[in-house]
Design an enzyme around this catalytic site. Sequence first.
Site, PDB file in Angstrom:
ATOM      1  N   CYS A  65      22.900  30.280   9.009  1.00 43.99           N
ATOM      2  CA  CYS A  65      24.081  31.049   8.541  1.00 43.99           C
ATOM      3  C   CYS A  65      23.894  31.632   7.148  1.00 43.99           C
ATOM      4  CB  CYS A  65      25.317  30.168   8.582  1.00 43.99           C
ATOM      5  SG  CYS A  65      25.597  29.459  10.199  1.00 43.99           S
ATOM      6  N   HIS A  98      30.909  32.973   4.277  1.00 40.50           N
ATOM      7  CA  HIS A  98      30.505  32.833   5.677  1.00 40.50           C
ATOM      8  C   HIS A  98      31.697  32.290   6.463  1.00 40.50           C
ATOM      9  CE1 HIS A  98      28.641  31.631   9.298  1.00 40.50           C
ATOM     10  NE2 HIS A  98      28.569  30.339   8.999  1.00 40.50           N
ATOM     11  N   ASN A 147      32.459  32.067  14.512  1.00 39.18           N
ATOM     12  CA  ASN A 147      31.318  31.944  13.595  1.00 39.18           C
ATOM     13  C   ASN A 147      30.140  32.711  14.208  1.00 39.18           C
ATOM     14  OD1 ASN A 147      29.015  31.137  12.236  1.00 39.18           O
ATOM     15  ND2 ASN A 147      29.547  28.971  12.174  1.00 39.18           N
TER      16      ASN A 147
HETATM   17  C1  LIG Z   1      33.872  21.306  14.375  1.00 35.32           C
HETATM   18  C2  LIG Z   1      35.185  21.124  13.624  1.00 35.32           C
HETATM   19  C3  LIG Z   1      36.102  22.288  13.914  1.00 35.32           C
HETATM   20  C4  LIG Z   1      35.862  19.873  14.155  1.00 35.32           C
HETATM   21  O1  LIG Z   1      37.082  19.661  13.460  1.00 35.32           O
HETATM   22  P1  LIG Z   1      37.459  18.198  12.949  1.00 35.32           P
HETATM   23  O2  LIG Z   1      38.801  18.285  12.363  1.00 35.32           O
HETATM   24  O3  LIG Z   1      36.329  17.749  12.066  1.00 35.32           O
HETATM   25  O4  LIG Z   1      37.532  17.399  14.287  1.00 35.32           O
HETATM   26  P2  LIG Z   1      36.708  16.104  14.720  1.00 35.32           P
HETATM   27  O5  LIG Z   1      35.286  16.447  15.000  1.00 35.32           O
HETATM   28  O6  LIG Z   1      36.996  15.032  13.706  1.00 35.32           O
HETATM   29  O7  LIG Z   1      37.415  15.746  16.088  1.00 35.32           O
HETATM   30  C5  LIG Z   1      38.776  15.328  16.138  1.00 35.32           C
HETATM   31  C6  LIG Z   1      39.153  15.070  17.587  1.00 35.32           C
HETATM   32  O8  LIG Z   1      39.261  16.319  18.284  1.00 35.32           O
HETATM   33  C7  LIG Z   1      38.485  16.274  19.480  1.00 35.32           C
HETATM   34  N1  LIG Z   1      37.972  17.594  19.768  1.00 35.32           N
HETATM   35  C8  LIG Z   1      36.788  18.147  19.424  1.00 35.32           C
HETATM   36  N2  LIG Z   1      36.706  19.411  19.884  1.00 35.32           N
HETATM   37  C9  LIG Z   1      37.878  19.674  20.515  1.00 35.32           C
HETATM   38  C10 LIG Z   1      38.395  20.794  21.172  1.00 35.32           C
HETATM   39  N3  LIG Z   1      37.697  21.947  21.265  1.00 35.32           N
HETATM   40  N4  LIG Z   1      39.628  20.708  21.688  1.00 35.32           N
HETATM   41  C11 LIG Z   1      40.357  19.588  21.598  1.00 35.32           C
HETATM   42  N5  LIG Z   1      39.929  18.479  20.995  1.00 35.32           N
HETATM   43  C12 LIG Z   1      38.682  18.518  20.450  1.00 35.32           C
HETATM   44  C13 LIG Z   1      37.379  15.272  19.173  1.00 35.32           C
HETATM   45  O9  LIG Z   1      36.860  14.735  20.367  1.00 35.32           O
HETATM   46  C14 LIG Z   1      38.127  14.251  18.346  1.00 35.32           C
HETATM   47  O10 LIG Z   1      38.822  13.402  19.218  1.00 35.32           O
HETATM   48  P3  LIG Z   1      38.965  11.827  18.911  1.00 35.32           P
HETATM   49  O11 LIG Z   1      39.688  11.744  17.588  1.00 35.32           O
HETATM   50  O12 LIG Z   1      39.713  11.317  20.079  1.00 35.32           O
HETATM   51  O13 LIG Z   1      37.563  11.326  18.819  1.00 35.32           O
HETATM   52  C15 LIG Z   1      34.950  21.011  12.095  1.00 35.32           C
HETATM   53  O14 LIG Z   1      34.360  19.783  11.781  1.00 35.32           O
HETATM   54  C16 LIG Z   1      34.058  22.115  11.566  1.00 35.32           C
HETATM   55  O15 LIG Z   1      34.419  23.260  11.571  1.00 35.32           O
HETATM   56  N6  LIG Z   1      32.866  21.761  11.057  1.00 35.32           N
HETATM   57  C17 LIG Z   1      31.911  22.697  10.570  1.00 35.32           C
HETATM   58  C18 LIG Z   1      31.483  23.657  11.637  1.00 35.32           C
HETATM   59  C19 LIG Z   1      30.014  23.909  11.678  1.00 35.32           C
HETATM   60  O16 LIG Z   1      29.219  23.027  11.532  1.00 35.32           O
HETATM   61  N7  LIG Z   1      29.649  25.141  11.919  1.00 35.32           N
HETATM   62  C20 LIG Z   1      28.281  25.536  12.046  1.00 35.32           C
HETATM   63  C21 LIG Z   1      27.593  25.669  10.759  1.00 35.32           C
HETATM   64  S1  LIG Z   1      27.987  27.052   9.810  1.00 35.32           S
END
Ligand SMILES: CC(C)(COP(=O)(O)OP(=O)(O)OC[C@H]1O[C@@H](n2cnc3c(N)ncnc32)[C@H](O)[C@@H]1OP(=O)(O)O)[C@@H](O)C(=O)NCCC(=O)NCCS
Length: 338
Positions: free
Chosen positions: A124, A265, A295
């Site tokens: 990215c 980004h 993204n």
């Molecule tokens: C991926 C991302 C959106 C997840 O959000 P988050 O608030 O961290 O959520 P978590 O991973 O803690 O998951 C929370 C819960 O939602 C659930 N969940 C994950 N994806 C889901 C979806 N699409 N729909 C519904 N629930 C979902 C998980 O299973 C978890 O459930 P649990 O609490 O029962 O285990 C966030 O961490 C993020 O944006 N990270 C950076 C993204 C990235 O790496 N991008 C690429 C690099 S640039």
Amino acid sequence: MVNNPTIQSSLRLRAVVAGTGSSVPAKVMTNEDFMKIVDTSDEWIVTRTGIRERHIAGPQDTTATLAAQAARNALERAGMKPEEIELIIVATVTPEMVFPSTACFVQAMLGASNAWAFDLNAACSGFVYSLSIAQQFLSSGRYRTALVIGAETLSRITNYKDRSSCILFGDGAGAVVLKAVSSGPEGIMYSTSFSDGSSWEALKCQAYGSRHPVSIPLENPDMVYMDINGREVYHTAVRRIVELVNECLEKCDLQVEDIAMFIPHQMNARIIESVGKRLRFADEKIFINIDKYGNTSAASIPIALDECCRTGKVKSGDIVLLVAFGGGLTWGANVIQM
Ligand SMILES: CC(C)(COP(=O)(O)OP(=O)(O)OC[C@H]1O[C@@H](n2cnc3c(N)ncnc32)[C@H](O)[C@@H]1OP(=O)(O)O)[C@@H](O)C(=O)NCCC(=O)NCCS
């Protein structure tokens, strides 16, 4: 405007933005579409990421076709012909094929016969890395023009069974034409880039490559797809982006108020908002379009910059701050007077 003497003296020639362009595939995939293939909801996706829809490549779209169209749009806005371009850099993690480079395909598609062309993989952060490289060639006088492109077809390496990652990504391309000039706007005023290879496992797509060649069965068939540790990335990204912005402001002797548009980004609207708040950017100076594109990795910043230019959110003479974070890990920034 630029009071730092070390910056001024290095700018014998300026690398200025002559035109921007972008291109996204026609097909749109909404949050409702994802509700049909994984256990998710529009409410979860919007609240956690800010994404409402993303563009997805059709069978005829490739990384090079999207890149070439973005480049044509940027050349048109710059009022330049492909033959005038001397350097092409394509930042991508979804290349046309293993080799030749996507940049060579783009060169051929454009008819940019006087350019040399290569790809750059910094996930990215690829576009900000590429701008900093082009800046060196232009400000040293080695080349007069460059085409810097970020282009991705992430849908080709997305695991549509993994609800925590598949909802995040989209396809598209953005491009910038740079010119070396000795007067006018400052152009690229400052660039900075970092990597931390020891944290490579946080964001990856492991196959196929030298470590996992196609000739040996994969221990897990999902290794052909992107795999992210979202929580880890989230927290590191916030910290690194804040550091990058503070470094840029200090080195360019600028205040937050001097930045006309902060263009990060587009990885997650919550990350962008939390960074913007910490750094005290006014809401209207934080650019977010992740709701429409998701993204798009290396393409996200040039697509955003092009939208800012086309809609008049960024005007000639404005200072913009581009900041990226991604797989590698990699992170970097550019300060540009448009
Ligand atoms: C991926 C991302 C959106 C997840 O959000 P988050 O608030 O961290 O959520 P978590 O991973 O803690 O998951 C929370 C819960 O939602 C659930 N969940 C994950 N994806 C889901 C979806 N699409 N729909 C519904 N629930 C979902 C998980 O299973 C978890 O459930 P649990 O609490 O029962 O285990 C966030 O961490 C993020 O944006 N990270 C950076 C993204 C990235 O790496 N991008 C690429 C690099 S640039």
